[in-house]
Design a protein around this motif. Structure first.
Motif, PDB file in Angstrom:
ATOM      1  N   PRO A 111      12.943  11.141   2.384  1.00 33.96           N
ATOM      2  CA  PRO A 111      12.469   9.987   1.622  1.00 33.96           C
ATOM      3  C   PRO A 111      11.400   9.202   2.389  1.00 33.96           C
ATOM      4  CG  PRO A 111      14.861  10.119   1.585  1.00 33.96           C
ATOM      5  CD  PRO A 111      14.402  11.111   2.599  1.00 33.96           C
ATOM      6  N   ALA A 112      10.411   8.726   1.618  1.00 29.17           N
ATOM      7  CA  ALA A 112       9.313   7.967   2.222  1.00 29.17           C
ATOM      8  C   ALA A 112       8.845   6.909   1.238  1.00 29.17           C
ATOM      9  CB  ALA A 112       8.153   8.892   2.590  1.00 29.17           C
ATOM     10  N   ALA A 113       8.284   5.823   1.777  1.00 23.78           N
ATOM     11  CA  ALA A 113       7.738   4.739   0.957  1.00 23.78           C
ATOM     12  C   ALA A 113       6.343   4.405   1.433  1.00 23.78           C
ATOM     13  CB  ALA A 113       8.641   3.509   1.020  1.00 23.78           C
ATOM     14  N   ARG A 114       5.493   4.086   0.483  1.00 20.07           N
ATOM     15  CA  ARG A 114       4.126   3.654   0.795  1.00 20.07           C
ATOM     16  C   ARG A 114       4.107   2.134   0.768  1.00 20.07           C
ATOM     17  NH1 ARG A 114      -0.163   5.958   3.372  1.00 20.07           N
ATOM     18  NH2 ARG A 114      -2.140   5.092   2.615  1.00 20.07           N
ATOM     19  N   LEU A 115       3.810   1.513   1.926  1.00 16.50           N
ATOM     20  CA  LEU A 115       3.796   0.061   2.052  1.00 16.50           C
ATOM     21  C   LEU A 115       2.367  -0.454   2.097  1.00 16.50           C
ATOM     22  CD1 LEU A 115       6.599  -0.567   4.742  1.00 16.50           C
ATOM     23  CD2 LEU A 115       6.806  -0.309   2.264  1.00 16.50           C
ATOM     24  N   GLU A 116       2.212  -1.682   1.640  1.00 14.91           N
ATOM     25  CA  GLU A 116       0.927  -2.362   1.707  1.00 14.91           C
ATOM     26  C   GLU A 116       1.164  -3.750   2.307  1.00 14.91           C
ATOM     27  OE1 GLU A 116      -2.329  -2.436  -1.529  1.00 14.91           O
ATOM     28  OE2 GLU A 116      -1.325  -4.396  -1.671  1.00 14.91           O
ATOM     29  N   VAL A 117       0.486  -4.018   3.422  1.00 13.01           N
ATOM     30  CA  VAL A 117       0.601  -5.316   4.097  1.00 13.01           C
ATOM     31  C   VAL A 117      -0.715  -6.059   3.920  1.00 13.01           C
ATOM     32  CG1 VAL A 117       0.933  -6.488   6.302  1.00 13.01           C
ATOM     33  CG2 VAL A 117       2.279  -4.447   5.758  1.00 13.01           C
ATOM     34  N   ALA A 118      -0.603  -7.298   3.439  1.00 11.31           N
ATOM     35  CA  ALA A 118      -1.794  -8.132   3.224  1.00 11.31           C
ATOM     36  C   ALA A 118      -1.660  -9.399   4.080  1.00 11.31           C
ATOM     37  CB  ALA A 118      -1.918  -8.485   1.751  1.00 11.31           C
TER      38      ALA A 118
END
Length: 456
Positions: free
Chosen positions: A331-338
């Motif tokens: 399992p993997a997740a795509r994260l976005e940090v702003a």
């Protein structure tokens, strides 16, 4: 007038009794069944339009190709076939019954001459002595004979498997029974489907076919306690998917945690639940752990896909996408940090490798520590009260076919008459209503043994 009326009725009767009609109907049923096999039945209109286009969909819909086995013309073919079977059986059965019930016990010479197996013998024994020898021989080697004396002659008649003549009528009856079972299933049964999310329950299913599926009340409640899936080793190819089903009737759990897998359905009150499909239900929930690189402080966030959480210092993090098995790493997740005043940065975190993000750099180290995705189980639901009638018909079909094709009614006649020179004349013959060639070979051996017995 009466003659014309009688002729018209006879013509109609001969039409329904025609073997040509049987052959034509069977060819039409086979051809139309091919259509029902190629075109998937009882799908949603949108699916048919996507496959065939709207113009073809409208044409096929008018021809009832999408629910062919319930169309008026297919049912008419089956009805015509049933009438044809009944008419043929009604026409021929009395004659067959007469042959079995009232056999020719005292045949004349012309009858013997019509047989392909005929033997004539003369002996010096008296007719009564010959009669006793032949009767004993037939009883031992074939079947106990019936003895008749007529016009100074002694006649012996022996038969085996007279009931084999009715095998074809058992087959005809079995087909009609199968039709009756199918009609019962169509009238009083249904085929439906239902999707149940893990942890939820339902008391209704939706009937297949039509532009809008119709709900059917089961009369009891079905609950999906859990859904699980196993994969072939080293891949994400499903090996088995399983639902744990609980049935609640009148507030009581009558079936608890019953596993339902492919080829192992659940049956309750004549309704069968088959495992057929599965899929994700709703948005998944992610547990993200953020560790500040400078201080080592950790924060845990529970996020749904697309929703953001604020980090210490004003930055935000959100999950933009996920994969159950990212390049076979799990399992993997795509994260976005702003961060304020900076362009958003996207990266991937792996559940099975919590330290993977430490190599990226940045103020925070992110790890995917939990992933919760509820599934729904897709069940096909069927009720067919006529299934046992169909099974009875299928059993009779097998029995009737075996009797009709592999067994035969075999008969032997022997007539004894006194000759002018004091000897006894013997005339013997036989036939079989099926597989006459094999009977003739057996009859040749039997008549040679019989001649030896007479002369002994």
């Amino acid at each position: 007038m009466n003659k014309q009326k009688r002729t018209f009725i006879n013509a109609i009767w001969d039409f329904f009794c025609s073997l040509k009609l049987t052959i034509v109907i069977l060819i039409l049923l086979a051809a139309t069944s091919i259509i029902g096999t190629i075109i998937q039945q009882n799908r949603q209109p949108e699916e048919y339009i996507r496959i065939y286009g709207e113009a073809t969909f409208r044409l096929f819909e008018k021809l009832h190709f999408f629910d062919m086995y319930h169309s008026w013309w297919f049912l008419a073919l089956l009805a015509l076939f049933a009438i044809n079977l009944i008419a043929c059986s009604t026409k021929r059965l009395p004659r067959v019954f007469k042959v079995v019930k009232n056999p020719n016990l005292a045949p004349d010479e012309s009858f013997y001459r019509s047989l392909s197996t005929l033997e004539e013998v003369a002996t010096h024994e008296k007719p009564e002595t010959v009669r006793d020898k032949i009767a004993a021989f037939l009883k031992k080697e074939f079947a106990e004979p019936k003895i008749t004396e007529k016009d100074g002659k002694i006649h012996l008649y022996s038969e085996k498997m007279a009931w084999a003549r009715f095998g074809v009528y058992i087959t005809h009856a079995s087909i009609l029974i199968i039709f009756i079972g199918a009609i019962i299933g169509n009238i009083f049964g249904f085929k439906a489907f239902v999707n149940i999310v893990e942890g939820t329950e339902t008391s209704r299913v939706w009937k297949r076919g039509g532009t809008e599926p119709q709900p059917i009340d089961l009369g009891f409640t079905v609950r999906c306690e859990d859904f699980s899936m196993t994969y072939y080793e080293g891949s994400m190819r499903p090996k088995e998917y399983k639902s744990l089903i609980t049935v609640i009737d009148n507030g009581e759990k009558v079936i608890t945690d019953r596993p339902v897998i492919v080829n192992d359905p659940l049956t309750y009150k004549g309704i069968v639940f088959y495992q057929s499909s599965y899929g994700p239900a709703g948005n998944p929930r992610f547990t993200i752990e953020a560790t500040e690189r400078a201080s080592g402080e950790k924060q845990t966030y529970t996020l749904e896909q697309g929703k953001s959480a604020r980090l210490p210092g004003g930055a935000t993090v959100r999950v933009t996408n996920f994969a159950e098995n990212f390049q076979n790493f799990g399992p993997a997740a795509r994260l976005e940090v702003a961060s304020p005043g900076q362009a958003p940065r996207s990266f991937t975190v792996l559940k099975n490798f919590p330290q993977f993000d430490a190599q990226r750099g940045g103020d925070y180290i992110f790890a995917l520590t939990g992933l919760e995705q509820r599934q729904y189980t897709g069940l096909q639901v069927a009720k067919d009260p006529g299934v046992w009638v169909v099974w009875l018909g299928c059993t009779l079909l097998v029995v009737g076919s075996i009797v009709a094709f592999f067994l035969s009614h075999r008969r032997i006649w022997v007539s004894i008459k006194p000759l002018e020179d004091g000897r006894s004349g013997i005339m013997m013959g036989g036939n079989a209503h099926r597989n006459q060639a094999a009977f003739e070979m057996a009859f040749d051996d039997m008549k040679e043994n019989l001649k030896k017995e007479i002369n002994s």
